[in-house]
Design an enzyme around this catalytic site. Structure first.
Site, short mmCIF file in Angstrom:
data_model
loop_
_atom_site.label_atom_id
_atom_site.label_comp_id
_atom_site.label_asym_id
_atom_site.label_seq_id
_atom_site.Cartn_x
_atom_site.Cartn_y
_atom_site.Cartn_z
N LYS A 7 36.85 46.71 33.76
CA LYS A 7 37.25 48.08 34.11
C LYS A 7 37.48 48.87 32.82
O LYS A 7 38.00 48.33 31.85
CB LYS A 7 38.53 47.99 34.95
N SER B 43 41.58 51.93 42.58
CA SER B 43 40.89 52.61 41.50
C SER B 43 39.83 51.74 40.83
O SER B 43 38.90 52.26 40.23
CB SER B 43 41.89 53.07 40.44
N SER C 259 44.99 48.67 43.55
CA SER C 259 43.71 49.01 42.90
C SER C 259 42.78 47.84 42.65
O SER C 259 41.64 48.04 42.26
CB SER C 259 43.96 49.74 41.58
#
Lengths: 93, 487
Positions: free
Chosen positions: B80, B155, B179
């Site tokens: 990420k 997310s 997330s």
């Protein structure tokens, strides 16, 4: 919520907003603040606050000098730099 | 196809010299070439660097390195865009960090590299991890590999989509209110949020420091266990990392859950829960029972307050953490007549709408005159939410719930309504507030369209072994984790 002033809070947060953003965020955050009001239903008079869920207190280490990020690495993402320093706008006349 | 292997399958092939790290890395790069134009999981990746790491892994294998010493040797793992990798871009999918490159490795990255992983790529996310769909990325919305008109969750949407689309073997993400687990559920892969303090946050860009935790996305529970063993542990650079011993979590995967007590919280099975999600989770609960677990109805009475508590605490912490983006030391700078104007203009130009909303909300709940009414009250209700779980864990070993109230929603469906978007995290948020570990794993599909449904298991603090044992036993008794989208 009537005293929620987006413009004032954005100033506290050092965040410039367009007029359109002020209006939109004001309405959206008014809705969120309305939702948050439900916490007033809870009796918290006998409850201690939780800041975090770690089973640790007062984590320290020996106070000795250790290597840190080299100057050039610390400066390499700087928007403006000179002589090994960050350049900022004039603060004192 | 090599890119669709699990880590343990790849390790077996590498040990038998049936393939090489270079071949599997090339297979991942080829898959990215083939599908990422429609999925948009990656913001960027450095193919020559990935292949160079692969060649180094192959040399180590030829020199006799074993999986026991380096459990991720030759495994391509993508990250990420919130984790620091030395000399690679780190942008948090934000314009304010558009040109930032990391001067150091995050602790988890050091650990992945030491374990032999090929660490490559920057995966899309909601800007600064604030969102549930990746629609808050400043660059692109990632698409759900099962239906590209839908979002992958957020997310860490890029991290989930990349695993589901077989663009790499595993990824890391971060979980502040769901997330990792929410996108894992919506994309049909495994997503694990460890206990707060289990994994060092050094080199993770902070969103809400009392809630953030790094964790893996994988194709099965065994792989999640392998990665957790690698990335866990005390780190002197993160004072909230806890000096609990780090076991070999794969050793906990015995397949035996006879007599395990699993709590079913009645507050999670209420209005708004999709019919197909309800059916899939009920079937999974029956399956756990069939495997020998004892299902116990429990109550987590303060569940209904979790979203409100979260949006006070998380935004308050975010407003403080994001104060560092001021245009002075790194990131975007927009000049002004004085420093205050420089800060305001820089932040006004650099942050997207959701980040601005959260900074404003967080600043407000911490501001003079409102602190007690909002922030302090939220911290007290947080205590009650944590106590709910600790009380439940006196009676049960684990808690089982749906991960999300519905399967993946359509892009654009909730993007203009922050409150509706916040409520999509209703089942994942309490876990972060309580600081306990949670995992989401596939437990079925909706019928039309075919979309993944996630089962969430929640464990005791530092109870990852029991959590993973139960998740693994369930997973191995079903075939859901073997399903793949048509791409």
């Amino acid at each position: 919520m009537s005293d929620f002033n987006v413009k004032y809070v954005a100033h506290l947060a050092r965040l410039s907003l367009t007029a359109e953003e002020e209006q939109k965020f004001g309405a959206q955050l008014g809705q969120v603040l309305g939702y948050i009001e439900k916490l007033k239903e809870v009796d918290v008079s006998q409850v201690e606050p939780t800041a975090h869920a770690v089973p640790l207190v007062n984590v320290t280490r020996p106070d000795v000098v250790r290597p840190s990020l080299p100057n050039e690495d610390a400066l390499r993402n700087a928007p403006l730099k000179s002589n090994g320093l960050f350049v900022v706008p004039k603060i004192v006349e | 196809m090599l890119n669709s292997l699990t880590i343990s399958e790849l390790a077996a092939k590498l040990a038998k010299r049936e393939t090489s790290a270079r071949e599997v890395t090339q297979a991942c790069l080829d898959q990215i070439q083939r599908v990422d134009g429609s999925i948009h999981a990656f913001l960027s990746y450095d193919a020559p660097d990935a292949l160079a790491q692969a060649d180094a892994a192959d040399q180590a294998i030829a020199a006799g390195a074993t999986r026991a010493e380096r459990p991720l040797l030759g495994v391509p793992i993508a990250l990420k865009d919130v984790l620091a990798v030395k000399n690679q871009p780190l942008g948090c999918a934000s314009k304010i960090l558009a040109k930032f490159t990391s001067p150091y490795d995050a602790t988890v990255v050091e650990k992945l590299k030491a374990a032999g992983a090929i660490v490559f790529g920057r995966l899309n996310m909601d800007e600064f991890a604030m969102g549930s769909s990746t629609e808050n990325s400043a660059y692109v919305t990632t698409r759900n590999p099962w239906d590209t008109s839908r979002i992958p969750g957020g997310s860490s949407g890029g991290s989930a989509a990349a695993v589901a689309a077989d663009e790499c073997l595993a990824t890391l993400g971060s979980d502040t209110g769901g997330s990792i687990r929410q996108p894992a559920a919506l994309c049909g892969c495994v997503g694990l949020k460890p206990t707060y303090g289990r994994v060092s946050r050094y080199g993770l860009v902070a969103f809400a420091s009392s809630l953030d935790q790094i964790g893996p996305f994988t194709k099965d529970i065994r792989d999640a266990s392998t990665i957790l063993s690698v990335i866990s542990g005390r780190d002197e650079r993160d004072s909230t990392s806890v000096p609990e011993p780090v076991p070999d979590y794969t050793a906990a995967l015995t397949g035996n859950i006879k007599g395990l007590k699993i709590g079913l919280p009645k507050e999670y099975f209420i209005g708004g829960l999709d019919k197909e999600v309800t059916d899939a989770v009920n079937a999974a609960v029956k399956q756990l029972e069939k495997l020998g677990a004892e299902i116990v109805e429990i109550s987590l009475p303060h569940t209904d307050y979790a979203v409100a508590v979260y949006y006070i605490i998380a935004t308050a912490e975010a407003s403080a953490n994001l104060a560092r983006f001021d245009g002075i030391r790194y990131g975007l700078r927009v000049d002004g007549a004085d420093p205050i104007e420089l800060y305001s203009k820089t932040r006004g130009a650099g942050f997207g709408p959701e980040v601005k909303r959260r900074i404003i909300l967080g600043t407000y709940v911490l501001s003079s005159g409102y602190y007690d009414a909002y922030y302090l009250r939220a911290q007290k209700v947080r205590t009650l939410i944590r106590q709910d779980f600790l009380k439940a864990f006196e009676k049960v070993d684990l808690v089982v719930t749906p991960t999300t109230p519905t399967p993946a929603f359509k892009a654009g469906e909730k993007s203009d309504d922050p409150m509706q978007m916040y409520l999509s995290d209703i089942f994942t948020i309490s876990c972060n507030l309580a600081g306990i570990p949670g995992v989401s794993l596939p437990c079925g599909f909706s019928t039309n369209p075919k979309l993944p449904i996630g089962l969430q298991l929640l464990g005791k603090p530092f109870g990852e072994e029991t959590l993973l044992r139960a998740a693994h036993a369930y997973e191995q008794s079903t075939a859901w984790h073997k399903e793949r989208p048509n791409l």
